[in-house]
Design a protein around this motif. Structure first.
Motif, mmCIF file in Angstrom:
data_model
loop_
_atom_site.group_PDB
_atom_site.id
_atom_site.type_symbol
_atom_site.label_atom_id
_atom_site.label_comp_id
_atom_site.label_asym_id
_atom_site.label_seq_id
_atom_site.Cartn_x
_atom_site.Cartn_y
_atom_site.Cartn_z
ATOM 1 N N TYR A 131 5.766 -1.452 7.334
ATOM 2 C CA TYR A 131 4.666 -0.992 6.408
ATOM 3 C C TYR A 131 5.613 -0.443 5.647
ATOM 4 O O TYR A 131 6.222 0.113 5.691
ATOM 5 N N SER A 132 4.727 -0.652 4.528
ATOM 6 C CA SER A 132 5.103 0.416 2.907
ATOM 7 C C SER A 132 3.812 0.535 2.079
ATOM 8 O O SER A 132 3.370 -0.267 2.089
ATOM 9 N N ILE A 133 3.726 1.420 2.306
ATOM 10 C CA ILE A 133 2.952 2.799 0.772
ATOM 11 C C ILE A 133 2.994 3.555 -0.030
ATOM 12 O O ILE A 133 3.854 4.441 0.542
ATOM 13 N N PRO A 134 2.053 3.976 -1.228
ATOM 14 C CA PRO A 134 2.933 4.698 -1.878
ATOM 15 C C PRO A 134 1.585 5.836 -1.795
ATOM 16 O O PRO A 134 1.161 5.553 -1.588
ATOM 17 N N VAL A 135 3.033 7.067 -1.254
ATOM 18 C CA VAL A 135 1.875 8.160 -0.999
ATOM 19 C C VAL A 135 1.853 9.084 -1.965
ATOM 20 O O VAL A 135 3.138 10.004 -2.527
ATOM 21 N N THR A 136 1.149 10.529 -1.157
ATOM 22 C CA THR A 136 1.899 11.495 -2.131
ATOM 23 C C THR A 136 1.988 13.043 -0.696
ATOM 24 O O THR A 136 1.327 11.692 0.548
ATOM 25 N N GLU A 137 2.942 14.215 -1.060
ATOM 26 C CA GLU A 137 2.366 15.198 0.089
ATOM 27 C C GLU A 137 0.944 15.116 0.171
ATOM 28 O O GLU A 137 1.112 15.501 1.788
ATOM 29 N N GLN A 138 0.194 14.742 0.227
ATOM 30 C CA GLN A 138 -1.254 15.223 0.814
ATOM 31 C C GLN A 138 -1.887 14.022 0.805
ATOM 32 O O GLN A 138 -3.712 14.709 1.573
ATOM 33 N N SER A 139 -1.104 13.264 0.926
ATOM 34 C CA SER A 139 -1.712 11.813 1.627
ATOM 35 C C SER A 139 -2.560 12.281 3.379
ATOM 36 O O SER A 139 -1.828 12.545 3.747
ATOM 37 N N VAL A 140 -3.468 10.976 3.343
ATOM 38 C CA VAL A 140 -3.454 11.443 4.822
ATOM 39 C C VAL A 140 -3.776 9.531 5.352
ATOM 40 O O VAL A 140 -4.635 9.185 4.525
ATOM 41 N N LEU A 141 -2.534 9.339 6.013
ATOM 42 C CA LEU A 141 -2.657 7.378 6.587
ATOM 43 C C LEU A 141 -3.074 7.672 7.866
ATOM 44 O O LEU A 141 -3.572 8.357 8.844
ATOM 45 N N VAL A 142 -4.567 6.593 7.733
ATOM 46 C CA VAL A 142 -5.064 6.220 8.930
ATOM 47 C C VAL A 142 -4.822 4.773 9.163
ATOM 48 O O VAL A 142 -4.208 3.767 8.590
ATOM 49 N N PHE A 143 -4.160 4.841 11.011
ATOM 50 C CA PHE A 143 -2.886 3.173 11.076
ATOM 51 C C PHE A 143 -4.912 3.056 12.026
ATOM 52 O O PHE A 143 -5.338 3.778 12.832
ATOM 53 N N SER A 144 -5.537 2.123 12.124
ATOM 54 C CA SER A 144 -6.283 1.410 12.765
ATOM 55 C C SER A 144 -6.494 -0.470 13.181
ATOM 56 O O SER A 144 -5.542 -1.122 12.109
#
Length: 187
Positions: free
Chosen positions: A36-49
């Protein structure tokens, strides 16, 4: 942010895992190789489901790569019935009858047209084979006539794909030929 998602049980890549960035509500899914590849910031919270697996959340921080291992969920899935395009309900909460015909029943009643195997298996379903011989179409009526003219056939949806069940040709008293219908193409 990029990475790979694998299953804890066998270590294989998991295609189709949903990755959601909770901070800006953007998302993506893993490809066939679990990447996977997704644009994020340092504050991003990623949820994997993923269905049948326990969801996991990670704060990105200063990471540029995050490989995730998902654990199988111990909860059982209940039976769900699709009642319309994209709408689902639990079988117990429906106000009407749902019938299921297993493939074992279809194998026991071997017919030249698979629709003829449904005869006597579903309440309110009347199936009559035509006199067109092998490969002929089936006359299928579910709980009364489908239209005021008495013509038409039910909609067959196989693995989520609607199937064209148009009757090709018709045999009558003065000739013609019954070239079968769409459901007769299934073996």
């Amino acid at each position: 942010m990029k990475g790979k998602v694998t299953a804890s049980s066998d270590g294989l890549a998991m295609p189709g895992v949903t990755i959601l960035d909770k901070s800006n509500q953007t998302g993506t899914t893993t490809d066939v190789d679990g990447m996977y590849s997704i644009p994020v910031t340092e504050q991003s919270v990623l949820v994997f489901s993923f269905i049948g697996f326990t969801s996991q959340e990670f704060t990105v921080g200063n990471r540029t790569e995050l490989n995730v291992v998902l654990d199988e969920s111990a909860s059982d899935l209940s039976e769900v019935v699709v009642v319309a395009l994209g709408l689902t309900k639990e079988k117990e909460k429906l106000g009407y009858s749902i019938s299921t015909v297993s493939s074992d029943v279809m194998d026991k009643a071997r017919e030249t047209n698979v629709a003829n195997s449904l005869a006597g298996q579903v309440a309110g379903l009347v199936v009559k084979g035509t006199n067109g011989g092998p490969g002929g179409s089936s006359n299928i009526v579910l709980r009364g006539l489908p239209s005021i003219s008495g013509t038409g056939s039910p909609l067959f949806v196989i693995n989520g794909v609607p199937m064209d069940n148009t009757q090709r040709g018709s045999a009558g008293q003065w000739g013609g030929s019954d070239n079968g219908d769409g459901i007769g193409n299934l073996s």
